[in-house]
Design an enzyme around this catalytic site. Structure first.
Site, PDB file in Angstrom:
ATOM      1  N   HIS A   1      16.783  38.317 -10.740  1.00  0.00           N
ATOM      2  CA  HIS A   1      16.092  37.407  -9.846  1.00  0.00           C
ATOM      3  C   HIS A   1      16.753  36.037  -9.963  1.00  0.00           C
ATOM      4  CE1 HIS A   1      12.870  39.694  -8.047  1.00  0.00           C
ATOM      5  NE2 HIS A   1      12.551  40.218  -9.228  1.00  0.00           N
TER       6      HIS A   1
ATOM      7  N   ASP B   1      19.229  32.166  -4.950  1.00  0.00           N
ATOM      8  CA  ASP B   1      18.905  33.023  -3.808  1.00  0.00           C
ATOM      9  C   ASP B   1      19.310  32.377  -2.493  1.00  0.00           C
ATOM     10  OD1 ASP B   1      17.826  34.820  -5.562  1.00  0.00           O
ATOM     11  OD2 ASP B   1      15.769  34.650  -4.853  1.00  0.00           O
TER      12      ASP B   1
END
Length: 344
Positions: free
Chosen positions: A138, A168
């Site tokens: 993540h 991200d």
């Protein structure tokens, strides 16, 4: 009609990086068809708050301007549907782990001969090769391994968890958009497509254009609060009388002079870094956050600003004047127009 009108993108991605990338492209006029698996809801769809549509505000932001279709990629009928779409949609965005699309029969190697002009963008955590390629991850993991997390801390303290997904979005999504548009420009010239291997870790590691080369050249790490921009100078955040914060970025000489005038620090240039910071701490604590907001509103030559919450940022006059907020969505920050200040 945006500047990318005519571009057709088949989007197999979920969660955040891929959907944010295709949202940008849709905002610019591309036609995006978002492919969802039957019975497998994107977890972003279930976030709170839920809107009247039965979807979250976040999901509607990320998927605005897109069409959606459900396709079972494992079924023979679903495979036929995808191939029919690939006759029309010539850009693919996917965000599965390496090998997943290959096993489904939709990897680039199996598609490029049939669709030679296909642009195929695969966004993954660690890329298609290397020892971590098949590892789960993540944003927090990519920040940790890229050295960014270590830079987001004070001396002797742990890194700060960011509310904005830097790797991200700044890594995977934005670099994905850059790569897609670059490949599109190349295709206009050559007629052939490209495979784009976008790694959020790779992109996060590249986000060190100042301190990275310094550390490589020195052969040693830069410690927290040791440099001008990481807390080692007066360039920092300071607490107000009521526990809020303001940011001081007055690095250039003319901005420092104005800072001295405003805060009544006459001997500023004779002070050590530690003494400058202490002077700022004392001066800024004399007023509340609201008082500083009024004072700073018209200070154009200072580089000193209040630290706002997101809702405060969204409601501020400048954000409103720029048309950045509309109801529950953040609008595109890209300006494509012949008229100054007009949004796309």
């Amino acid at each position: 009609m945006g500047p990318l009108t005519g571009l057709k993108i088949l989007d197999f991605s979920t969660l955040l990086p891929g959907p944010f990338a295709t949202m940008i492209l849709a905002d610019l006029g591309a036609e995006v068809l978002h492919v969802e698996a039957p019975g497998k809801r994107d977890v972003v769809k279930d976030l709170k708050p839920q809107l009247e549509s039965g979807q979250s505000a976040s999901y509607e932001q990320l998927n605005r301007g897109k069409k959606t279709i459900e396709i079972d990629l494992k079924s023979p009928e679903g495979k036929k549907q995808v191939h029919a779409l690939l006759e029309e949609y010539d850009i693919v965005v996917e965000q599965f782990r390496p090998g997943v699309m290959d096993r489904l029969g939709f990897g680039y190697a199996s598609l490029k001969e049939q669709y030679p002009s296909l642009i195929y963008c695969a966004i993954t955590g660690y890329g298609q090769t290397g020892p971590l390629a098949n590892h789960a991850g993540h944003d927090i993991n990519y920040l940790a391994l890229s050295g960014i997390a270590n830079g987001l801390r004070r001396k002797g303290e742990r890194p700060v968890a960011s509310s904005m997904q830097i790797a991200d979005l700044g890594g995977g999504a934005l670099h994905g958009v850059i790569a897609i548009l670059t490949a599109y420009i190349e295709r206009l010239r050559t007629g052939t497509g490209r495979y784009l291997d976008i790694s959020m870790f790779d992109a996060a590691l590249s986000l060190h254009p100042l301190f990275g080369p310094m550390q490589l050249a020195l052969g040693e790490d830069i410690e927290p609060e040791a440099e001008e921009l990481n807390g080692g100078s007066f360039y920092d955040y300071y607490e107000t009388a009521d526990g809020r914060y303001v940011a001081v970025g007055s690095l250039e000489l003319k901005f420092q002079k104005r800072l001295c005038e405003l805060l009544a620090i006459p001997n500023w240039f004779e002070l050590s870094i530690e003494a400058q910071k202490e002077a700022l701490i004392e001066a800024i604590r004399t007023k509340t956050f609201a008082q500083w907001q009024v004072i700073l509103a018209d200070e154009s030559e200072l580089c000193m600003t209040p630290v706002l919450t997101f809702l405060e940022a969204a409601k501020q006059p400048h954000a409103q004047a720029r048309g950045l907020i509309n109801d529950t969505q953040i609008q595109s920050p890209l300006h494509f127009t012949e008229k100054k200040g007009e949004m796309i």
